[in-house]
Design a protein around this motif. Sequence first.
Motif, PDB file in Angstrom:
ATOM      1  N   TYR A  97      -6.955  -4.862   0.096  1.00  0.00           N
ATOM      2  CA  TYR A  97      -7.987  -4.330   0.994  1.00  0.00           C
ATOM      3  C   TYR A  97      -9.053  -5.384   1.257  1.00  0.00           C
ATOM      4  O   TYR A  97      -9.446  -6.110   0.339  1.00  0.00           O
ATOM      5  N   HIS A 105      -5.575  10.498   4.029  1.00  0.00           N
ATOM      6  CA  HIS A 105      -4.969  11.791   4.357  1.00  0.00           C
ATOM      7  C   HIS A 105      -4.360  12.439   3.120  1.00  0.00           C
ATOM      8  O   HIS A 105      -4.566  13.629   2.849  1.00  0.00           O
ATOM      9  N   LYS A 157       0.835  -1.209   0.000  1.00  0.00           N
ATOM     10  CA  LYS A 157       0.000   0.000   0.000  1.00  0.00           C
ATOM     11  C   LYS A 157       0.871   1.262   0.000  1.00  0.00           C
ATOM     12  O   LYS A 157       1.990   1.261   0.524  1.00  0.00           O
ATOM     13  N   THR A 158       0.317   2.312  -0.575  1.00  0.00           N
ATOM     14  CA  THR A 158       0.984   3.607  -0.564  1.00  0.00           C
ATOM     15  C   THR A 158       1.005   4.162   0.855  1.00  0.00           C
ATOM     16  O   THR A 158       0.024   4.056   1.578  1.00  0.00           O
ATOM     17  N   ASN A 159       2.127   4.759   1.255  1.00  0.00           N
ATOM     18  CA  ASN A 159       2.139   5.377   2.577  1.00  0.00           C
ATOM     19  C   ASN A 159       2.475   6.866   2.493  1.00  0.00           C
ATOM     20  O   ASN A 159       2.788   7.406   1.427  1.00  0.00           O
ATOM     21  N   MET A 160       2.333   7.509   3.631  1.00  0.00           N
ATOM     22  CA  MET A 160       2.485   8.952   3.694  1.00  0.00           C
ATOM     23  C   MET A 160       3.927   9.402   3.511  1.00  0.00           C
ATOM     24  O   MET A 160       4.253  10.236   2.662  1.00  0.00           O
ATOM     25  N   TYR A 203       1.017  17.388  -2.286  1.00  0.00           N
ATOM     26  CA  TYR A 203       0.849  16.815  -0.942  1.00  0.00           C
ATOM     27  C   TYR A 203       1.982  17.297  -0.033  1.00  0.00           C
ATOM     28  O   TYR A 203       1.730  17.777   1.080  1.00  0.00           O
ATOM     29  N   CYS A 241      -6.295   5.264   6.850  1.00  0.00           N
ATOM     30  CA  CYS A 241      -4.883   5.052   6.541  1.00  0.00           C
ATOM     31  C   CYS A 241      -4.323   6.270   5.787  1.00  0.00           C
ATOM     32  O   CYS A 241      -5.037   7.242   5.528  1.00  0.00           O
ATOM     33  N   ASP A 242      -3.042   6.195   5.437  1.00  0.00           N
ATOM     34  CA  ASP A 242      -2.344   7.354   4.877  1.00  0.00           C
ATOM     35  C   ASP A 242      -2.959   7.870   3.582  1.00  0.00           C
ATOM     36  O   ASP A 242      -2.927   9.073   3.309  1.00  0.00           O
ATOM     37  N   THR A 243      -3.464   6.976   2.747  1.00  0.00           N
ATOM     38  CA  THR A 243      -3.981   7.422   1.448  1.00  0.00           C
ATOM     39  C   THR A 243      -5.221   8.302   1.595  1.00  0.00           C
ATOM     40  O   THR A 243      -5.481   9.147   0.735  1.00  0.00           O
ATOM     41  N   ASN A 252       1.700  11.340  12.595  1.00  0.00           N
ATOM     42  CA  ASN A 252       0.340  10.801  12.488  1.00  0.00           C
ATOM     43  C   ASN A 252       0.190   9.778  11.364  1.00  0.00           C
ATOM     44  O   ASN A 252      -0.932   9.349  11.076  1.00  0.00           O
ATOM     45  N   SER A 253       1.291   9.410  10.738  1.00  0.00           N
ATOM     46  CA  SER A 253       1.202   8.402   9.678  1.00  0.00           C
ATOM     47  C   SER A 253       0.889   7.042  10.290  1.00  0.00           C
ATOM     48  O   SER A 253       1.109   6.794  11.478  1.00  0.00           O
ATOM     49  N   ALA A 254       0.381   6.166   9.433  1.00  0.00           N
ATOM     50  CA  ALA A 254       0.030   4.820   9.908  1.00  0.00           C
ATOM     51  C   ALA A 254       1.251   4.108  10.477  1.00  0.00           C
ATOM     52  O   ALA A 254       1.170   3.428  11.508  1.00  0.00           O
ATOM     53  N   ASP A 310     -11.228   4.782   3.786  1.00  0.00           N
ATOM     54  CA  ASP A 310      -9.906   4.491   3.242  1.00  0.00           C
ATOM     55  C   ASP A 310      -9.957   4.719   1.731  1.00  0.00           C
ATOM     56  O   ASP A 310     -11.037   4.797   1.144  1.00  0.00           O
TER      57      ASP A 310
END
Lengths: 236, 236
Positions: free
Chosen positions: B17, B177, A149-152, A182, B173-175, A196-198, B6
Motif C-alpha cells: 500500500y 467491502h 492483496k486479498t480480493n473479493m 462474507y 478496494c475489495d477488502t 463490483n469487485s476491483a 481501504d
Amino acid sequence: MKRNIDVCLSPELIGLYDLKGKIVVVVDILRATSVMVTALANGAKEIIPVATLDEAKSYLNKGFLCAAERGGAQVEGFPLDNSPFSYMNEEIKGKPIVITTTNGTLAITKSTTADQVLVGAFLNIQAVADYITKQDKDVIVHCAGWKGKTNMEDTLFAGALVELLYNSHNLACDTAHLSLKYYQSVKDNLLETVKNSAHAKRLNKLHVIKDIEFCVKQSTYDIVLILEGKKLITTS
Amino acid sequence: MKRNIDVCLSPELIGLYDLKGKIVVVVDILRATSVMVTALANGAKEIIPVATLDEAKSYLNKGFLCAAERGGAQVEGFPLDNSPFSYMNEEIKGKPIVITTTNGTLAITKSTTADQVLVGAFLNIQAVADYITKQDKDVIVHCAGWKGKTNMEDTLFAGALVELLYNSHNLACDTAHLSLKYYQSVKDNLLETVKNSAHAKRLNKLHVIKDIEFCVKQSTYDIVLILEGKKLITTS
C-alpha cells in the motif's frame, strides 16, 4: 474426528501456514483457475502452470499451446488468452496447455509443499467439496488475490467452500469464519457483487463481462483438478 | 469530492500500500490499541510504542513505566501487562508509557510513512471517524492481526469504521467491502462473535474474558490518538 479448514487470504501470507500433510485448494476465480477447470472439462490433456513468462516462452518455443496473462490482459506473442471461452473448442482436445497468469499460477507454485494441491473454482466447487470429504486431511484454501492483496472473488469462493464443508470440517482460524460470513452475506446476489469487485472493474475495460458471469456459476463441471508433479490433471 | 477508504488485512501486506499523504488507522483490538486508548483516556501523558523487547528494556532501565506482551502474556520483568484495566489508576497519570506487543506496536512502526498515523479501537471508534471526516485525506485501516495472519476482531473494527465513513469515503478496494459486509453480518452479536475468535480463545486460557467484553464496547472514550514523532498523544 472432524478435520480443519483454514483460509489463506494472499500468496504473500502462505509462508505463515504449515502445508505439510494437508490439501491446499488454490483459487483464482477471475480467471486462472476458472480457465484451468474449463480447459480440462473440455478435453485438454493436462495443464502445466508456470510462474514466469520466461518459463512459458520456453514451452512456447517447443510448440506447446501456451496462455499468458499479465495485469488481466493477454501477453503479446502467446496464442491463448485468459478467457474460459477460449478453451471450449476442438483445438485444445487431448493437448497439454501451459498457463502463466499474474496471480493464480504463482499461488500454485507456492503451494507445492502440501500433500495434495487442488485447483478450485466456482465452476467445480461441489466436485472439490465432495473429493475433500472423502479424504481424511486438513484443508487450506489458498486465495490467489491480486498482486499480493486479498480480493473479493477468491475470498467468496473460500467462504462457499467452507459452507459446503461445514459439517465435516472445523473452522481452523478467523479467516475461515470471515470468508464464510462474507460469502453468506452476499451469496443471494453473487454475480452483482462480483461485478463490483476491483478485478471485474479492471476486466470490464477489457470487455470480458461474459467471462465474469461464467466464472461465478457454481458446479458447471463435475471434475477435480490435482497437481501431479508439475501438471494439473483430473482425478475422481 | 469523496475520499477513499481501504483496508490492509495484515502488517505483512502493508508494503503493498502507498501510505504517502494518507491517514493510517492502526488497530489491534485484543489488546494493544484498546490499551493505548484506555491509558490516554485515563490520564497517561503519552504512549511510546516500540517494536522490540530490547527497545522496551532500554526504556525500562531508564525508569519508564513499561508494558511488554508476547503471545498474549505479560513478559517477565516488565511491570505492566496488556490489559486495559491496568491503565485505570493514579499510577499512570501524567506519565509516558512504553508499550511493546506481539502485533500492534509492530503495525504502528510499519505505518510511519503515512501523513498521519492514528491508533483506533472500538473504544474510540466514533471519535476516530469524526476526526477523519474533518480531514481531506484517503484512509487506510491497518489491521495488526496475529503474527502476520488476518484476524477477526481487527477486521471487524475495519468494517465498523468503513460503515461510519460510508457517506464520506468510497470503498477503495475489495477488502473494504469484505470488512464492511463481515462487520454488518455479525454486528448485532459482536461480543459473542469475538469471544469465538482465535485470540479470544488464547486469552481465555489467561483468564481475561472481562478484557474482551471491555474491548468490544464502542465509543467509551471520546479521544483520538495520533503519532507525533515516536509518541502517541491525544488530539482533538
